[in-house]
Structures are given as structure tokens and as C-alpha cells.
Design an enzyme around this catalytic site. Structure first.
Site, short mmCIF file in Angstrom:
data_model
loop_
_atom_site.label_atom_id
_atom_site.label_comp_id
_atom_site.label_asym_id
_atom_site.label_seq_id
_atom_site.Cartn_x
_atom_site.Cartn_y
_atom_site.Cartn_z
N ARG A 199 51.77 44.24 46.78
CA ARG A 199 51.10 45.59 46.69
C ARG A 199 50.73 45.91 47.96
NH1 ARG A 199 45.44 43.93 43.31
NH2 ARG A 199 44.28 45.58 44.69
N ARG B 218 32.75 42.20 37.11
CA ARG B 218 33.88 41.29 37.08
C ARG B 218 33.51 40.05 37.95
NH1 ARG B 218 39.67 42.95 39.79
NH2 ARG B 218 38.29 42.96 41.87
N ARG C 289 33.44 45.43 41.19
CA ARG C 289 33.94 44.33 41.98
C ARG C 289 32.99 43.40 42.67
NH1 ARG C 289 38.50 48.52 42.92
NH2 ARG C 289 40.28 47.58 42.37
N ASN D 222 47.07 47.31 39.16
CA ASN D 222 47.49 46.89 40.45
C ASN D 222 48.27 45.60 40.65
OD1 ASN D 222 45.99 49.37 41.03
ND2 ASN D 222 44.40 48.21 41.88
N ASP D 223 47.77 44.68 40.00
CA ASP D 223 48.17 43.27 40.15
C ASP D 223 49.41 43.15 38.98
OD1 ASP D 223 46.98 41.75 42.40
OD2 ASP D 223 45.35 41.87 41.34
N GLU E 250 46.28 41.20 34.10
CA GLU E 250 46.90 41.54 35.45
C GLU E 250 48.15 40.54 35.69
OE1 GLU E 250 43.86 41.87 38.46
OE2 GLU E 250 42.86 40.09 37.69
N CYS F 158 41.98 49.58 34.52
CA CYS F 158 41.12 49.82 35.80
C CYS F 158 42.05 49.65 36.91
CB CYS F 158 39.91 48.93 35.77
SG CYS F 158 40.45 47.10 35.95
C1 PEP Z 1 43.95 45.49 39.61
O1 PEP Z 1 44.52 44.47 39.96
O2 PEP Z 1 44.69 46.34 39.09
C2 PEP Z 1 42.31 45.49 39.76
C3 PEP Z 1 41.90 46.56 39.21
O3 PEP Z 1 41.98 44.76 40.54
P1 PEP Z 1 41.92 44.48 41.98
O4 PEP Z 1 42.76 45.89 42.52
O5 PEP Z 1 40.55 44.39 42.46
O6 PEP Z 1 42.92 43.50 42.28
MG MG Z 2 43.49 42.74 40.33
#
Ligand code: PEP
Ligand code: MG
Length: 726
Positions: A639, A507, A471, A628-629, A605, A676
Site C-alpha cells: 500500500r 483498536r 488508532r 487498506n490492508d 483485513e 474503516c
Molecule cells: C486498514 O487496514 O484498512 C485500516 C483501517 O487500518 P490501518 O490503515 O491503520 O492499517
Molecule cells: Mg490495517
């Protein structure tokens, strides 16, 4: 009856505290209903027992002593069923449980109603009478209405910490609270509160005479210098324990400390006749107000740093010495706003966990806890901090929960968990050099998510096969301005070199949402649906190109660099971004650099990307699902919002079906898919992902060996048949 009810509600609303409100309810209800006893039981969340909290008609000494387990006795039955129970003769009911302390032997009629808020039973309100007779419909209505009223009062009292002190008063002195997981793991330790002793808000105004101005200005400068030295010492103490970028935070503090806006503004106030402490209070308040007003979570956190600075200066102005706390036992650091500098005040070998009433998993302290390998719970905004001081606290960083003064049962359970974790860790270490393969030899590469240089060595030691998500915004968060090409290149080079020949996926800058840079404020009503990730980068090609150049130019170690674009929601964005990557590549090769063209991938995402997979797969080399997103956008669940946390489910059928679709289409084009997001680090979810055909997984380093163990325990066929989504 309606009038009496309204009057009781009015009286309850006027009560000065919860205890008084309860006494009013039991007394007035007994009068209005003309019954022989009315009692209120609260649920003690820690033991899940109902505790008698107030009564009019039963023996008063029984208050706090009478406890029913869920399902035990008639009161426990009301809790269990979460519905009213109206019976003619309690003694004849199979669930009747006689307790001698209440003096209830002569009571027969029983009416109990649950006190419910947000689907959760908080307690039970009970009316009793000696007569063997059911209660009338109007009696039930009255009690139900009062219970609903009481539910609001109880949750409010719980928020204000009053409920816990009331339970304390009757012996139910332990409690638990749920916040946000900042860093995983479990720990038990003694709570040390890290409140700066100086309280700026409490500083009064004090007018000084003209001939006192010089003395006050000197006192102020002396205090500032002392704080500066303190930062130097703290920074030295943390050296080696945290990375250079994190250490650099102390330099940022030092800069803030010496800034004109802090120094001049305070000195001007002193010159105008306000004493040093009052002048400092005003200056800090002015700064904090500006930061607090910002919607952005990261910038609000900067307000915390400024307050911290202010308190430190005040502490010296008040001639109080700070000293590292003498600590020789496991410590859970608890604070309203735990800052990085406070973290440094506890000897690291004794620090077992962090609890912060503010912040989220993206706060610096959460990121550091991760790096230090200790659990952290964040965002416990209603934590009654002063009740915790010196108490034993269990911290569950997995669920984001804490248990204060835990019962023996909870303690035993967590000691068992800690033992198991230790045993598991020892067992897992043996897997470091073993392949991440299913029992029938299918290789599922496991990568790490990182963004901290301090994560490199633990990641390498864990046997990770590469970095699945670097990141890049994390090093940007540690700076106080956009880092230039060379500064960025230095960081990226270290990562590439250390992991070579293993692949590293960088990224590109994914800022916006809840990750804003302090020096690039973005104020929006809906940041997660706004200017985020690739959208910002395409609008600021100068920032994007600088970063791409910095990444591409250090790809000199076995071509182990991979480039990944976040927050893609449209094919056009990919074309534009690739255009810029080509431009940067051409510039560098024109400058004489002999570097390979990068392997490019996308994060999936945003739901719209799932439906454009064919077009996307024709354009790039690999995909990584940001679960996550993807979960947040598919389910419309923020989230980071505790209120809807229960709705956030990465195993929701829609999420799994989307991932399935991504995998199927990517594979049609022979493009690999990784995941991820956090779900990749959960062993059970990781198996689900493998079952869905995901090719590799990327997770925080602490989860890697656990996931490896899960993968090595099954055959591919078993995993697919167990978890195949239809
Ligand atoms: C996600 O969105 O799953 C991700 C890995 O990115 P971040 O958590 O940094 O938004
Ligand atoms: Mg993300």
C-alpha cells in the site's frame, strides 16, 4: 548497420548530459540512415504536448517552439497511437500539419517511432527525407532500437531533474510530479523551501590548538542553549494549534538535544582537537547512520529529526540567526524532509499545503496536516527542490500530485476545484445535523477515524455518530517509551467522555508493518508479512494487558466503549486475545471497579479471516473491514509502494467479493459490519459499500459530510441495484 547502431549507443552512453545525448542521436542517426533530417520530440507532461527538443536537418531556431498536441500532425499521431508511422509522402497524409518554422516544406518521406518507457510515451523520434519513399525495414529497426535506448536515458534524466531543466531551457517550464497522498484537499500557494541554511555535510575538518578547545566547547554549548530556547518558542507558538501529544514532540527534541550521546560525543571530539562544527558534523553523522540503517520507516524518520537538530546547532555555531519567515501570502511548505519544527516556522494562517520529498501518510507531518485540515503530498523523492523556490505550486492532496508553475489551464481548473470545494463545504455544513439516511430512510451511521486528541472537536462538529476507529498506536508514536496504564487511561478517558454517549471503537495497538515505535524497533525483511498488530501483542501480553486495562477502566460513560483487535488472521488469535481481555477485566473488577464487560470486535483485513468468518462471528460482537490492508494482502500490492500504486485498487472485484462475503456471513449471525479503510471516505466507494450491505462507515473527519451527501442522494434500492456485485 548493427555496428553503427552499437557505436551510436556507445556514444550516447558516454554523453555528459541529456542535451548532448540528443544531439549525438540526431546527428549520428542522420548520417547512418543517410536521411535529410532526424528530430527528437519530448512530451511535456504538463501540457501533454510534444516539444521539438533536438534536430539535425530542420531549422535550429524551431527547437522548443514547435509543439504538437496529442493527435496533431504526424508526430502527434505517433504519440496518440504509440506505434511507428512509416509513410511515403507526409504531405498526402490526412493528418499532415504544416509548420513553417521547421523549413520542412521539401520533406516527403516520414518515419516516426514512439519513445516508450513503462508503457508511457515519453516522446517521438522522427526521420525525414526529401524523397517520396517509405523507409526500409532496417531503417525502422534502427530508429526503434534507438528510441528504446533513448527512453532509458530520458527517464533517468527525468529522475535527476535534468529533463525539467532541459524543458525549462526551451520554454516548457512547468511540470508536475506524483508522490503519495499525505492529507486530502487542494491548494495553490507559493513554494517556501524549508531548508535549514546550515549544511552539516559541507562542514570541513579543522584542527584546533589546545588553547582553543575551551572557546570551542563554550561556543557549542551556547548554540545548544539557543536551539533549546528556539524549541520552547516554537512550542509556544504551536500551542492551541496542535494537540498536547504533538506539542510533546518539542520536549522529545529538547531531550535529544541534551542527551549525553550528543553532548559528550561532540565535546570529546572537540577535546581531541577537532573544531566544534566538525565535531558536531561527526556526531550527527554517527547518529544518522545508525537510524538510516534501520529498515523501519518510522525510525528512519527519527534520523531526519537528528539531522534537523544538528543543522540548527550548526546554524547558531555559524552565528546565523533564524527568524520566522515574513510571510503574508498563501504558502506551500516544501522541503526534502519537512519536520514538525519547520512546520511551526510558518505562520499557520498562511500555510495552505505541505510537500515533502520524504515520508508517507503515516509521517508526523502528514498526520498534523490532517489535523490542520490542509493537503499534504509526501514521498516526492525526485523533486528538484531548488527549482521550486518561490514558484507557484498547485497541491492536489487527493491524488498526491503537485503542479509547479502550472499552466493557465491547470490553474483555472484548480481554482475552479477550490471554489467548488468551498461551495461544497458551505453546502455540506447544512448537513451536519441531518441524519445519514438514504432517500427511503435507511440509516447508515457515519463514524470518524482518529488517533489525535486534536481531532475530537472537529469530529464532534462534523456530526459524526461516534469513532469507528481510534488508532491507539498514534499516541504511542508520540511518546518516547511505552506509556503506562494511567497515562494511556487519561487519553482514552478524554475521548470516551467527549463522544459519550456515542460509541468509540478503540483498536488495540497495531504496530509493525510501516508503523514502528521508535523505542521498540522491529527489523524484518518483510514487515507487512511479519510481526504486526495482534501478533506482537500476543507475544507481549504485558503490553497488551496494560493497554486493555487502561481502556476498560475508563468505560464509565454510558458504556460507549468498543474494543477492536487488528490483523486477525486466525481464530486461535481471537481466543487468546479474548482470554487476555477476560483476565484484565477480572483483575479490574477484583480491584473493585464497577465496569461493564466490553463489546469486542475484529478487523477483517487479512484474507484468511474472510474464510473464517463463521467461526469468528460466533466469538465476537462486530466486524470492521480494514480495506487498506485487505486490498494490499488480497492483491499482493504494497500500500505504500509508488511503483505499484496503479495496481492498488480497493474496488477490485476480489476486494468487493470478499467484503460481500464478510457482510453475508456476519449478518447470518446478526453481527454488524463497518468499513474503516480509506475507501469508506470516498463517496463513490462508500455507496458501493452500502450497496454491498455494510452497516456503517468510518472515515477521516474531512470526508464525513461528503459521504453523507452521497448517501442522502439515493434510495437504498437505487444504491443496491447500481452497485450490487454479481
Ligand atoms: C486498514 O487496514 O484498512 C485500516 C483501517 O487500518 P490501518 O490503515 O491503520 O492499517
Ligand atoms: Mg490495517
Amino acid at each position: 548497420m548493427f555496428d553503427s547502431l552499437r557505436q551510436i549507443i556507445q556514444d550516447v552512453n558516454d554523453a555528459s548530459d541529456l542535451k548532448q545525448a540528443l544531439n549525438i542521436i540526431v546527428q549520428r542517426t542522420r548520417e547512418v540512415m543517410r536521411v535529410d533530417a532526424v528530430s527528437v520530440y519530448f512530451r511535456d507532461e504538463n501540457t501533454n504536448q510534444l516539444v521539438l527538443m533536438a534536430t539535425n536537418g530542420l531549422n535550429q531556431p524551431a527547437i522548443g517552439k514547435i509543439r504538437f498536441d496529442q493527435g496533431q500532425g504526424l508526430v502527434g499521431l505517433v504519440l496518440d497511437r504509440a506505434e511507428p508511422l512509416n509513410i511515403k509522402d507526409a504531405h498526402e497524409h490526412p493528418n499532415y500539419h504544416f509548420v513553417s518554422e521547421t523549413g520542412e516544406i521539401s520533406f516527403h518521406g516520414f518515419l516516426g517511432v514512439p519513445i516508450i518507457q513503462n508503457r508511457h510515451v515519453l516522446g517521438v523520434l522522427v526521420a525525414r527525407r526529401t524523397e517520396k519513399r517509405r523507409f526500409s525495414a532496417s531503417g525502422e529497426t534502427l530508429l526503434l532500437t534507438l528510441a528504446a535506448q533513448l527512453a532509458g536515458a530520458i527517464s533517468y534524466a527525468a529522475k535527476m531533474g535534468e529533463l525539467n531543466s532541459l524543458l525549462d531551457g526551451v520554454g516548457g517550464n512547468s511540470f508536475n510530479m506524483k508522490g503519495l497522498s499525505g492529507s486530502s484537499g487542494v491548494a495553490i500557494g507559493e513554494a517556501v523551501i524549508v531548508f535549514p541554511p546550515a549544511n552539516l555535510d559541507a562542514v570541513p575538518d579543522n584542527t584546533i590548538l589546545e588553547d582553543e578547545v575551551g572557546e570551542q566547547v563554550n561556543a557549542f554549548f551556547e548554540a545548544v542553549n539557543k536551539v533549546e530556547n528556539e524549541f520552547k518558542e516554537l512550542s509556544l507558538r504551536m500551542e492551541g494549534a496542535i494537540s498536547k501529544e504533538e506539542l510533546a514532540l518539542f520536549d522529545v527534541y529538547a531531550l535529544m538535544l541534551k542527551s549525553d550521546s550528543l553532548i559528550d560525543a561532540t565535546v570529546n571530539r572537540i577535546n581531541a582537537g577537532q573544531w566544534a562544527q566538525g565535531s558536531l558534523r561527526e556526531t550527527i553523522a554517527e547518529h544518522v547512520k545508525q537510524f538510516d540503517a534501520m529498515e523501519d520507516a518510522y525510525l528512519r524518520e527519527r534520523a531526519v529529526d537528528i539531522k534537523d537538530l544538528g543543522r540548527r546547532i550548526l546554524m547558531h555555531l555559524q552565528a546565523q540567526q533564524t527568524s520566522t519567515q515574513e510571510i503574508s501570502r498563501p504558502v506551500v511548505l516544501v522541503g526534502e524532509e519537512v519536520t514538525v519544527s519547520q512546520l511551526a516556522e510558518v505562520p499557520l494562517q498562511h500555510l495552505v499545503a505541505i510537500v515533502s520529498t520524504r515520508g508517507s501518510s503515516l509521517s508526523h507531518v502528514a498526520i498534523l496536516s490532517h489535523a490542520l485540515g490542509i493537503p499534504a503530498v509526501m514521498g516526492l523523492d525526485n523533486l528538484p527542490v531548488n527549482r521550486i523556490k518561490g514558484q507557484q505550486v498547485v497541491v492536489d492532496g487527493y491524488s498526491g500530485e503537485i503542479y509547479v508553475k502550472p499552466s493557465q489551464t491547470i490553474l483555472d481548473e484548480f481554482h475552479r476545484l477550490i471554489r467548488e470545494e468551498k461551495a461544497l463545504d458551505a453546502e455540506l455544513k447544512e448537513l451536519i445535523d441531518e441524519p445519514s439516511e438514504t432517500l427511503d430512510g435507511v440509516h447508515i451511521p457515519l463514524h470518524v477515524n482518529t488517533g489525535l486528541l486534536s481531532d475530537i472537536s472537529p469530529s464532534l462538529q462534523s456530526g459524526a455518530e461516534g469513532v469507528g476507529l481510534y488508532r491507539t498506536e498514534i499516541p504511542f508514536l508520540m511518546c518516547d517509551g511505552f506509556p503506562g496504564e494511567d497515562e494511556q487511561a487519561q487519553t482514552y478517558q478524554q475521548v470516551l467522555q467527549c463522544f459519550s454517549p456515542r460509541p468509540v471503537i478503540f483498536r488495540t495497538l497495531d504496530i509493525g508493518g510501516d508503523k514502528a515505535l521508535p523505542y521498540f524497533p522491529v527489523v524484518e525483511d518483510n514487515p507487512f508479512l511479519g510481526w504486526r498488530g495482534i501478533r506482537i501483542m500476543l507475544d507481549h501480553p504485558e503490553i497488551f494487558l496494560t493497554q486493555i486495562r487502561a481502556i476498560l477502566k475508563v468505560n464509565i460513560y454510558d458504556n460507549n466503549l468498543r474494543l477492536m483487535l487488528p490483523m486477525i488472521s486466525d481464530v486461535g488469535e481471537v481466543d487468546e486475545a479474548i482470554g487476555l481481555i477476560r483476565k484484565a477485566y477480572k483483575e479490574l473488577t477484583d480491584e473493585g471497579m464497577d465496569i461493564p464487560y466490553p463489546v469486542i470486535g475484529l478487523m477483517i483485513e487479512v484474507p484468511s479471516a474472510v474464510y473464517q468468518m463463521d467461526a469468528l462471528a460466533r466469538r465476537v460482537d462486530f466486524f470492521s473491514v480494514g480495506s487498506n490492508d485487505l486490498t494490499q494482502y488480497l492483491l499482493a500490492v504494497d500500500r505504500n509502494n509508488k511503483q505499484v500504486a496503479e495496481l492498488y485498487n480497493c474496488l477490485h472485484p476480489s476486494v468487493l467479493k470478499s467484503i460481500q462475503q464478510v457482510v453475508n456471513i456476519a449478518h447470518k449471525y446478526n453481527k454488524p459490519v463497518s468499513v474503516c479503510g480509506e475507501m469508506a471516505g470516498d463517496p463513490a466507494s462508500a455507496l458501493v459499500l452500502v450497496g454491498l450491505g455494510v452497516d456503517s462507515l468510518s472515515m477521516s473527519v474531512g470526508s464525513l459530510l461528503r459521504v453523507k451527501l452521497a448517501i442522502r442522494s439515493f434510495t437504498q434500492k437505487q444504491i443496491t441495484s447500481l452497485f450490487m456485485y454479481h
